[in-house]
Motif scaffolding. Structure first.
Motif, short mmCIF file in Angstrom:
data_model
loop_
_atom_site.label_atom_id
_atom_site.label_comp_id
_atom_site.label_asym_id
_atom_site.label_seq_id
_atom_site.Cartn_x
_atom_site.Cartn_y
_atom_site.Cartn_z
N SER A 139 0.82 -1.21 0.00
CA SER A 139 0.00 0.00 0.00
C SER A 139 0.85 1.25 0.00
O SER A 139 0.44 2.29 -0.49
N ALA A 140 2.03 1.16 0.61
CA ALA A 140 2.90 2.33 0.69
C ALA A 140 4.33 1.89 0.44
O ALA A 140 4.75 0.84 0.89
N SER A 141 5.07 2.71 -0.30
CA SER A 141 6.47 2.39 -0.59
C SER A 141 7.38 3.23 0.29
O SER A 141 7.17 4.43 0.44
N PRO A 142 8.39 2.62 0.92
CA PRO A 142 9.30 3.38 1.76
C PRO A 142 10.20 4.26 0.93
O PRO A 142 10.33 4.09 -0.28
N LYS A 143 10.85 5.22 1.58
CA LYS A 143 11.75 6.11 0.86
C LYS A 143 12.94 5.36 0.28
O LYS A 143 13.44 5.70 -0.78
N ALA A 144 13.41 4.37 1.00
CA ALA A 144 14.56 3.60 0.55
C ALA A 144 14.19 2.14 0.42
O ALA A 144 13.59 1.55 1.32
N GLY A 145 14.51 1.54 -0.72
CA GLY A 145 14.19 0.15 -0.96
C GLY A 145 15.08 -0.79 -0.17
O GLY A 145 16.08 -0.39 0.41
N PRO A 146 14.75 -2.09 -0.16
CA PRO A 146 15.49 -3.07 0.66
C PRO A 146 16.95 -3.23 0.29
O PRO A 146 17.74 -3.68 1.11
N VAL A 147 17.33 -2.91 -0.94
CA VAL A 147 18.73 -3.08 -1.35
C VAL A 147 19.37 -1.77 -1.78
O VAL A 147 20.46 -1.77 -2.34
N LEU A 148 18.72 -0.65 -1.50
CA LEU A 148 19.28 0.63 -1.92
C LEU A 148 20.64 0.88 -1.28
O LEU A 148 21.53 1.48 -1.90
N GLY A 149 20.84 0.39 -0.05
CA GLY A 149 22.11 0.58 0.63
C GLY A 149 23.29 -0.08 -0.07
O GLY A 149 24.44 0.27 0.19
N ILE A 150 23.02 -1.03 -0.95
CA ILE A 150 24.09 -1.64 -1.75
C ILE A 150 24.58 -0.64 -2.79
O ILE A 150 25.77 -0.61 -3.14
N PHE A 151 23.68 0.18 -3.28
CA PHE A 151 23.99 1.11 -4.37
C PHE A 151 24.39 2.50 -3.87
O PHE A 151 25.24 3.16 -4.48
N SER A 152 23.76 2.96 -2.82
CA SER A 152 24.01 4.34 -2.40
C SER A 152 23.87 4.45 -0.88
O SER A 152 23.55 3.47 -0.21
N THR A 153 24.11 5.64 -0.38
CA THR A 153 24.13 5.84 1.07
C THR A 153 22.80 6.39 1.58
O THR A 153 21.96 6.87 0.81
N GLY A 154 22.64 6.34 2.89
CA GLY A 154 21.45 6.90 3.52
C GLY A 154 21.73 7.14 4.99
O GLY A 154 22.54 6.44 5.60
N PRO A 155 21.08 8.13 5.58
CA PRO A 155 21.35 8.48 6.99
C PRO A 155 20.63 7.57 7.96
O PRO A 155 19.54 7.08 7.69
N GLU A 156 21.22 7.37 9.11
CA GLU A 156 20.55 6.65 10.19
C GLU A 156 19.52 7.55 10.86
O GLU A 156 18.46 7.09 11.28
N ILE A 157 19.85 8.83 11.00
CA ILE A 157 18.91 9.82 11.50
C ILE A 157 18.79 10.90 10.42
O ILE A 157 19.78 11.50 10.02
N ARG A 158 17.58 11.14 9.95
CA ARG A 158 17.36 12.06 8.84
C ARG A 158 17.30 13.49 9.36
O ARG A 158 16.28 13.93 9.88
#
Length: 268
Positions: A139-158
């Protein structure tokens, strides 16, 4: 050195950097990988060795492999500003090629991971339906997909200010170390011994400063693979988190420029 030499060298070197760096992220993240859950130490040392290998391969062009390094060296006076777009183009293309190669290398693991009901439930929180091929409708898609961390970075606290500051600070450390270590006789980039030193610097940055954002410290390391993530036919891959994507691009560019300025003021 001709523009074509720079472009080819930076493309191949950056492709190897992302293949090995993204490869260690895939090895640690994907459940059917033998290195699954190997942890942060494996990732930091994997990226350090990735930098080392890519730098040796791209030694002909100075082994920038990173637009932030290119900017810092241009401000220092190690390269001509007219060469900067050529470096940028090779670095971005190489990063995209490297990300595609990671996908090819781990193709079976990607499919197994992204169709595993446990993984999907943990990531999406709930599942509306899963078809016979393992495709999920949520029903809803998260901002980051399950394997996005393999390709790019993301913060632990936004937190935009903190995330941007973290990337700037970490990149200043990286680029300033390159500018001040006397890494090549011609002053244009990383030399043979310098490649090893920079690899250890990257490991140190990952261990010390990588916790908040995953330490992109390189615009194309994040942007190129993120584009590939958006384009690849990965099942249930989720979003590519484009709302965050500008931070690991702008932050390292600012950090590279600041490092170049510090060098001119304090060391030139």
């Amino acid at each position: 050195m001709s523009s074509s030499d720079i472009f080819i060298s930076e493309t191949i070197g950056t492709a190897v950097l992302i293949l090995l760096g993204g490869g260690v992220c895939a090895a640690v993240t994907l459940k059917r990988s033998k290195a699954y859950n190997a942890g942060w130490l494996a990732i930091t040392f994997g990226w350090g060795f990735a930098v080392l290998t890519g730098a040796y391969i791209a030694a002909k062009s100075g082994a920038h492999l990173n637009p932030a390094v290119t900017i810092g060296l241009a401000i220092k006076g190690g390269i001509e500003w007219s060469q900067v777009p050529v470096y940028f183009a090779g670095e971005l293309l190489g990063a995209m090629i490297g990300a595609v190669l990671v996908w090819i290398t781990y193709y079976g693991q990607f499919r197994a991971h992204l169709t595993d009901p446990t993984v999907l439930s943990e990531h999406y929180g709930y599942l509306d339906s899963v078809d016979h091929e393992g495709m999920v409708e949520q029903s809803a898609s998260p901002k980051a997909g399950p394997v996005l961390g393999i390709f790019s970075t993301g913060p632990e606290i936004r937190n935009v200010v903190q995330n941007l500051a973290t990337e700037i600070i970490a990149t200043v450390v990286l680029v300033l170390s390159i500018l001040t270590l006397g890494l090549s006789a011609d002053g244009k980039g990383v030399g043979v011994l310098g490649s090893l030193l920079v690899a250890f610097v990257v490991v140190g940055i990952g261990l010390s400063l990588g916790g908040p954002t995953g330490y992109a410290i390189n615009p194309v390391r994040d942007l190129g693979p993120r584009i590939v993530h958006a384009l690849l036919p990965l099942p249930n891959k989720g979003g590519s988190d484009w709302g965050y994507a500008w931070i690991p691009v702008v932050g390292p560019l600012i950090g590279g420029a600041i490092a170049g300025g510090i060098y001119q003021v304090a060391f030139a």
